[in-house]
Design a protein around this motif. Structure first.
Motif, PDB file in Angstrom:
ATOM      1  N   LEU A  32       1.512  -7.484   3.857  1.00 16.99           N
ATOM      2  CA  LEU A  32       0.105  -7.429   3.476  1.00 16.99           C
ATOM      3  C   LEU A  32      -0.825  -7.720   4.649  1.00 16.99           C
ATOM      4  O   LEU A  32      -1.823  -7.017   4.844  1.00 16.99           O
ATOM      5  CB  LEU A  32      -0.163  -8.407   2.327  1.00 16.99           C
ATOM      6  N   ARG A  33      -0.539  -8.749   5.431  1.00 18.07           N
ATOM      7  CA  ARG A  33      -1.449  -9.107   6.526  1.00 18.07           C
ATOM      8  C   ARG A  33      -1.567  -7.981   7.544  1.00 18.07           C
ATOM      9  O   ARG A  33      -2.665  -7.652   8.015  1.00 18.07           O
ATOM     10  CB  ARG A  33      -0.973 -10.389   7.217  1.00 18.07           C
ATOM     11  N   GLN A  34      -0.437  -7.374   7.885  1.00 20.65           N
ATOM     12  CA  GLN A  34      -0.465  -6.269   8.843  1.00 20.65           C
ATOM     13  C   GLN A  34      -1.137  -5.028   8.239  1.00 20.65           C
ATOM     14  O   GLN A  34      -1.808  -4.276   8.937  1.00 20.65           O
ATOM     15  CB  GLN A  34       0.951  -5.925   9.304  1.00 20.65           C
ATOM     16  N   ARG A  35      -0.980  -4.863   6.930  1.00 26.69           N
ATOM     17  CA  ARG A  35      -1.618  -3.720   6.264  1.00 26.69           C
ATOM     18  C   ARG A  35      -3.143  -3.881   6.277  1.00 26.69           C
ATOM     19  O   ARG A  35      -3.879  -2.918   6.495  1.00 26.69           O
ATOM     20  CB  ARG A  35      -1.096  -3.589   4.837  1.00 26.69           C
ATOM     21  N   ILE A  36      -3.616  -5.102   6.043  1.00 31.06           N
ATOM     22  CA  ILE A  36      -5.055  -5.356   6.098  1.00 31.06           C
ATOM     23  C   ILE A  36      -5.593  -5.071   7.497  1.00 31.06           C
ATOM     24  O   ILE A  36      -6.635  -4.414   7.661  1.00 31.06           O
ATOM     25  CB  ILE A  36      -5.351  -6.813   5.686  1.00 31.06           C
ATOM     26  N   ALA A  37      -4.895  -5.544   8.521  1.00 31.09           N
ATOM     27  CA  ALA A  37      -5.349  -5.307   9.894  1.00 31.09           C
ATOM     28  C   ALA A  37      -5.373  -3.817  10.211  1.00 31.09           C
ATOM     29  O   ALA A  37      -6.323  -3.314  10.828  1.00 31.09           O
ATOM     30  CB  ALA A  37      -4.452  -6.052  10.876  1.00 31.09           C
ATOM     31  N   ALA A  38      -4.340  -3.087   9.780  1.00 38.86           N
ATOM     32  CA  ALA A  38      -4.269  -1.651  10.056  1.00 38.86           C
ATOM     33  C   ALA A  38      -5.403  -0.903   9.361  1.00 38.86           C
ATOM     34  O   ALA A  38      -6.050  -0.027   9.950  1.00 38.86           O
ATOM     35  CB  ALA A  38      -2.916  -1.104   9.626  1.00 38.86           C
ATOM     36  N   THR A  48     -11.564  -3.324   2.336  1.00 34.35           N
ATOM     37  CA  THR A  48     -10.302  -3.506   3.065  1.00 34.35           C
ATOM     38  C   THR A  48      -9.292  -4.258   2.215  1.00 34.35           C
ATOM     39  O   THR A  48      -8.122  -3.865   2.120  1.00 34.35           O
ATOM     40  CB  THR A  48     -10.556  -4.241   4.385  1.00 34.35           C
ATOM     41  N   TYR A  49      -9.705  -5.359   1.596  1.00 31.67           N
ATOM     42  CA  TYR A  49      -8.798  -6.111   0.734  1.00 31.67           C
ATOM     43  C   TYR A  49      -8.320  -5.250  -0.437  1.00 31.67           C
ATOM     44  O   TYR A  49      -7.123  -5.218  -0.758  1.00 31.67           O
ATOM     45  CB  TYR A  49      -9.502  -7.352   0.182  1.00 31.67           C
ATOM     46  N   ALA A  50      -9.235  -4.555  -1.104  1.00 28.97           N
ATOM     47  CA  ALA A  50      -8.859  -3.762  -2.274  1.00 28.97           C
ATOM     48  C   ALA A  50      -7.913  -2.634  -1.898  1.00 28.97           C
ATOM     49  O   ALA A  50      -6.955  -2.335  -2.626  1.00 28.97           O
ATOM     50  CB  ALA A  50     -10.111  -3.210  -2.954  1.00 28.97           C
ATOM     51  N   MET A  51      -8.138  -1.993  -0.769  1.00 25.72           N
ATOM     52  CA  MET A  51      -7.246  -0.918  -0.329  1.00 25.72           C
ATOM     53  C   MET A  51      -5.865  -1.454   0.008  1.00 25.72           C
ATOM     54  O   MET A  51      -4.845  -0.837  -0.310  1.00 25.72           O
ATOM     55  CB  MET A  51      -7.851  -0.197   0.875  1.00 25.72           C
ATOM     56  N   ALA A  52      -5.822  -2.613   0.661  1.00 30.31           N
ATOM     57  CA  ALA A  52      -4.525  -3.179   1.042  1.00 30.31           C
ATOM     58  C   ALA A  52      -3.692  -3.569  -0.167  1.00 30.31           C
ATOM     59  O   ALA A  52      -2.456  -3.591  -0.092  1.00 30.31           O
ATOM     60  CB  ALA A  52      -4.737  -4.395   1.944  1.00 30.31           C
ATOM     61  N   GLN A 109       0.607   4.088   2.933  1.00 35.83           N
ATOM     62  CA  GLN A 109       0.410   2.876   3.723  1.00 35.83           C
ATOM     63  C   GLN A 109       1.222   1.711   3.173  1.00 35.83           C
ATOM     64  O   GLN A 109       1.655   0.833   3.928  1.00 35.83           O
ATOM     65  CB  GLN A 109      -1.088   2.522   3.754  1.00 35.83           C
ATOM     66  N   GLN A 110       1.427   1.666   1.870  1.00 39.89           N
ATOM     67  CA  GLN A 110       2.237   0.596   1.277  1.00 39.89           C
ATOM     68  C   GLN A 110       3.650   0.593   1.859  1.00 39.89           C
ATOM     69  O   GLN A 110       4.263  -0.472   2.016  1.00 39.89           O
ATOM     70  CB  GLN A 110       2.296   0.773  -0.240  1.00 39.89           C
TER      71      GLN A 110
END
Length: 331
Positions: A79-85, A128-132, A72-73
């Motif tokens: 980062l913002r789009q990764r959090i949303a995804a 979600t934050y920690a995963m992103a 995912q990285q």
């Protein structure tokens, strides 16, 4: 029952079954060439990527989550789009209140340190934050503890129990309170934070902690429409409830951008994680509050908004102290 009635019952049952809507299986998502290339770069086999793309996060095993986060990285470098995804990949996750504790590190709270299969509102946002911010299971678990506990020191007494006075303050490296800067009028409120009494009542442990007076502000629900276009993917939302003169953050969620630029709240609430427009959320709770009028129940008052920092740097952990021994044993 006569044979005639029995035959009629069977006929009606078969007719009812025949008219049940067919279960529609959503089409599988297959990885693009770019996604397959990203998988190759992190050592993720193409068949597993295909499976993970079609599996919600809450049905993954920890090892699968770790491999997915590394991929995912690369797939969502912003980062913002990764959090949303990642938040959307948990839609449908079952809700359970008071989900997590410190077990097995401590036994004051028998709930475990993590659970991927369920969430409450805070757990959903923290995960979600920690995963992103992570590219492996080990990094996710480390960042998660840094978000959940003051200085990352695991313990019921160091957990960020109070949203405004604990969580928001301890995680300033991650989010910045922008409630006062969005241009809407703000409403003041006051809290009396008695951590010592809370820990004694909730967990039957004693800590010498002074009462903290805490003043804050929120934007009233009717004023949110004027400023919601300023909100961004990954922003942290505190939902403020009020009863009489008391107000507090009773719920949290994440901002994501919907179709045509509409702002949505993505959050974990009974019965499961869902995404809805911010205005739809306000209207739905308004209907609930109207039904509960006169019952002395908390009602939606407004919101606090915390902006996801552009490039959050996870601070180092404080050392995990050795647990104290009974005084009678010395040392």
């Amino acid at each position: 029952m006569t044979k005639t009635l029995a035959a009629l019952a069977v006929t009606l049952l078969l007719a009812a079954c025949a008219h049940q809507p067919a279960t529609v299986t959503p089409p599988r998502t297959e990885p693009t060439a770019a996604q397959l290339d990203a998988a190759r770069r992190v050592g993720l086999a193409a068949p597993e990527l295909s499976d993970l793309l079609n599996k919600p996060l809450y049905r993954m095993q920890p090892a699968e989550v770790g491999r997915f986060l590394a991929w995912q990285q690369l797939d969502q470098p912003l980062l913002r789009q990764r959090i949303a995804a990642l938040a959307r990949k948990n839609i449908g996750q079952p809700y359970e209140l008071f989900l997590l504790g410190e077990f097995p590190y401590e036994t004051y709270d028998s709930q475990p340190l993590f659970d991927l299969t369920k969430s409450d509102c805070v757990v959903f946002a923290e995960h979600t934050y920690a995963m992103a911010l992570s590219a492996s299971w080990e990094e996710f678990f480390w960042v998660l503890q840094r978000i959940r506990y003051r200085d990352g020191v695991i313990g019921v007494a160091t957990r960020n129990h109070y949203t405004e006075a604990d969580w928001n303050i301890a995680n300033r490296w991650l989010v910045t309170d922008v409630t006062r800067t969005l241009g809407a009028p703000t409403q003041p409120y006051h809290q009396r934070i008695d951590r010592q009494n809370f820990l004694r009542k909730q967990f039957k442990i004693e800590r010498d902690i002074a009462v903290q007076p805490f003043d804050d502000v929120y934007i009233a629900k009717q004023d949110v429409a004027a400023i919601e276009a300023q909100l961004q993917d990954g922003d942290f939302v505190n939902v403020i409830s009020a009863r009489g003169s008391d107000a507090w953050a009773s719920h949290v969620g994440l901002i994501v951008t919907g179709a045509y630029g509409s702002r949505h709240i993505l959050h974990s609430a009974e019965p499961q994680v869902r995404e809805e427009t911010l205005q739809g959320f306000i209207a739905r709770l308004g209907e609930r509050d109207a039904r509960q009028a006169g019952q002395n129940k908390a009602a939606l008052a407004g919101f606090k908004f915390l902006r996801l920092n552009d490039a959050p740097q996870v601070p180092p952990m404080a050392p995990q102290p050795r647990p104290a021994r009974p005084a009678a044993l010395g040392g």
